[in-house]
Design a protein around this motif. Structure first.
Motif, mmCIF file in Angstrom:
data_model
loop_
_atom_site.group_PDB
_atom_site.id
_atom_site.type_symbol
_atom_site.label_atom_id
_atom_site.label_comp_id
_atom_site.label_asym_id
_atom_site.label_seq_id
_atom_site.Cartn_x
_atom_site.Cartn_y
_atom_site.Cartn_z
ATOM 1 N N ASN A 1 0.820 -1.211 0.000
ATOM 2 C CA ASN A 1 0.000 0.000 0.000
ATOM 3 C C ASN A 1 0.851 1.257 0.000
ATOM 4 O O ASN A 1 0.344 2.369 0.149
ATOM 5 C CB ASN A 1 -0.956 0.016 1.201
ATOM 6 N N HIS A 2 2.175 1.086 -0.142
ATOM 7 C CA HIS A 2 3.101 2.208 -0.205
ATOM 8 C C HIS A 2 4.288 1.811 -1.072
ATOM 9 O O HIS A 2 4.473 0.633 -1.391
ATOM 10 C CB HIS A 2 3.590 2.581 1.200
ATOM 11 N N PHE A 3 5.083 2.769 -1.447
ATOM 12 C CA PHE A 3 6.260 2.497 -2.258
ATOM 13 C C PHE A 3 7.344 1.844 -1.392
ATOM 14 O O PHE A 3 7.625 2.317 -0.287
ATOM 15 C CB PHE A 3 6.799 3.783 -2.874
ATOM 16 N N PRO A 4 7.969 0.764 -1.876
ATOM 17 C CA PRO A 4 9.042 0.121 -1.112
ATOM 18 C C PRO A 4 10.190 1.091 -0.835
ATOM 19 O O PRO A 4 10.632 1.818 -1.728
ATOM 20 C CB PRO A 4 9.502 -1.012 -2.040
ATOM 21 N N ASN B 1 -1.080 -4.408 -6.684
ATOM 22 C CA ASN B 1 -0.769 -4.014 -5.321
ATOM 23 C C ASN B 1 -1.959 -3.265 -4.741
ATOM 24 O O ASN B 1 -3.064 -3.300 -5.311
ATOM 25 C CB ASN B 1 0.506 -3.169 -5.287
ATOM 26 N N LEU B 2 -1.742 -2.556 -3.641
ATOM 27 C CA LEU B 2 -2.812 -1.811 -2.973
ATOM 28 C C LEU B 2 -2.398 -0.359 -2.763
ATOM 29 O O LEU B 2 -2.701 0.242 -1.742
ATOM 30 C CB LEU B 2 -3.148 -2.465 -1.624
ATOM 31 N N ILE B 3 -1.702 0.202 -3.740
ATOM 32 C CA ILE B 3 -1.146 1.550 -3.620
ATOM 33 C C ILE B 3 -2.257 2.585 -3.444
ATOM 34 O O ILE B 3 -3.218 2.632 -4.219
ATOM 35 C CB ILE B 3 -0.290 1.893 -4.846
ATOM 36 N N THR B 4 -2.114 3.427 -2.418
ATOM 37 C CA THR B 4 -3.083 4.498 -2.159
ATOM 38 C C THR B 4 -2.400 5.842 -1.935
ATOM 39 O O THR B 4 -3.037 6.779 -1.453
ATOM 40 C CB THR B 4 -3.939 4.160 -0.925
ATOM 41 N N ASP B 5 -1.126 5.939 -2.269
ATOM 42 C CA ASP B 5 -0.395 7.187 -2.047
ATOM 43 C C ASP B 5 0.609 7.375 -3.175
ATOM 44 O O ASP B 5 1.473 6.525 -3.404
ATOM 45 C CB ASP B 5 0.327 7.150 -0.699
ATOM 46 N N LEU B 6 0.488 8.494 -3.901
ATOM 47 C CA LEU B 6 1.379 8.773 -5.023
ATOM 48 C C LEU B 6 2.397 9.871 -4.718
ATOM 49 O O LEU B 6 3.209 10.213 -5.580
ATOM 50 C CB LEU B 6 0.549 9.172 -6.253
ATOM 51 N N ASN C 1 -4.662 -1.495 -8.798
ATOM 52 C CA ASN C 1 -4.341 -0.949 -7.489
ATOM 53 C C ASN C 1 -5.597 -0.313 -6.894
ATOM 54 O O ASN C 1 -6.718 -0.651 -7.305
ATOM 55 C CB ASN C 1 -3.193 0.058 -7.603
ATOM 56 N N CYS C 2 -5.417 0.591 -5.961
ATOM 57 C CA CYS C 2 -6.546 1.248 -5.291
ATOM 58 C C CYS C 2 -6.500 2.757 -5.538
ATOM 59 O O CYS C 2 -6.716 3.555 -4.620
ATOM 60 C CB CYS C 2 -6.530 0.945 -3.798
ATOM 61 N N ILE C 3 -6.222 3.152 -6.770
ATOM 62 C CA ILE C 3 -6.106 4.564 -7.121
ATOM 63 C C ILE C 3 -7.510 5.149 -7.301
ATOM 64 O O ILE C 3 -8.265 4.735 -8.180
ATOM 65 C CB ILE C 3 -5.288 4.761 -8.407
#
Length: 260
Positions: free
Chosen positions: A47-50, A68-73, A90-92
């Protein structure tokens, strides 16, 4: 795991962070691979960048964060030379895309199968922050009206969507699953003026300006908000000189009385 370019070190991604290891046979999950300026972080439910990617932020030109579950750009602001960004599955959302930082060198953006609904807002953001964008894919989002996003959307809806995107992003060369043709560019220019929502301006003497927009209890009504006093109305009362019997009705020419 993370494989460093030109190195033989491996890193395992865990809940506690990145831990080093040199035994690749113990890998039990998806790989995080960084090599030749390309980072691949597929299917890790992140849910975040590695954090390990930041070590190569000045070299990474392509990031793939599919499944993935990315929610922050916001972290993308650290990757100044980024040219390609893949964020499929993702979860954009509309709010998340609002945090997209300016990326002057990014030419490829894939946002397939996310939760983007507001096309107009998205196009304004992309036009303002991605000046080099030439490839865009939005399939599977509500903002992209086709069979993948809704059974109620058809070919004509998708055609209008393409015209709208092309008119707002004139440098775009490829949209979704196919290249943009010159015919589409011409159609988008012709239809652009009709695709903009037009609202009539309020007249300076409009009584609607009497009502404050900050009033949450305000209910719109087309009727005047102020009643006129007696003697100022323009209505009339009388007896009509014409009596309608229906003999000139078009319906009565074909319907007999016994058929009623």
């Amino acid at each position: 795991m993370l494989i460093m370019a030109n190195e033989s070190d491996y890193y395992r991604c865990s809940d506690n962070g990145i831990t080093g290891t040199t035994d690749s046979d113990n890998d039990d999950g998806a790989l995080i691979v960084v090599t030749d300026g390309q980072a691949s972080c597929i299917g890790l439910d992140l849910n975040h960048f590695p954090e390990s990617l930041y070590e190569h932020k000045d070299d990474i030109r392509r990031i793939d964060l599919t499944f993935n579950l990315i929610t922050d750009l916001k972290p993308l602001s650290e990757f100044h030379v980024l040219e390609e960004l893949i964020l499929d599955n993702n979860c954009i959302t509309d709010d998340v895309i609002g945090d997209l930082p300016p990326l002057p060198q990014l030419h490829t953006l894939s946002l397939n199968k996310n939760k983007i609904c507001d096309l107009e807002r998205l196009l304004r953001i992309l036009n303002d922050r991605l000046p080099s964008l030439t490839y865009l894919s939005l399939l599977g989002n509500q903002a992209c009206p086709n069979e993948l996003s809704s059974v109620d959307c058809g070919e004509e809806d998708y055609k209008l969507y393409r015209c709208r995107v092309i008119s707002q992003l004139p440098l775009l060369q490829f949209l979704d699953s196919r290249k943009i043709s010159e015919k589409e560019r011409l159609e988008s220019r012709n239809l652009c003026a009709f695709l903009e929502p037009i609202r009539p301006p309020l007249d300076e003497d409009s009584e609607s300006k009497i009502i404050s927009k900050d009033n949450s209890n305000f209910i719109y009504s087309p009727l005047p908000h102020v009643s006129k006093s007696s003697g100022q109305h323009h209505g009339t009362v009388g007896t009509s000189k014409y009596s309608y019997h229906g003999k000139h009705s078009e319906g009565n020419r074909f319907i007999r009385n016994h058929e009623l």
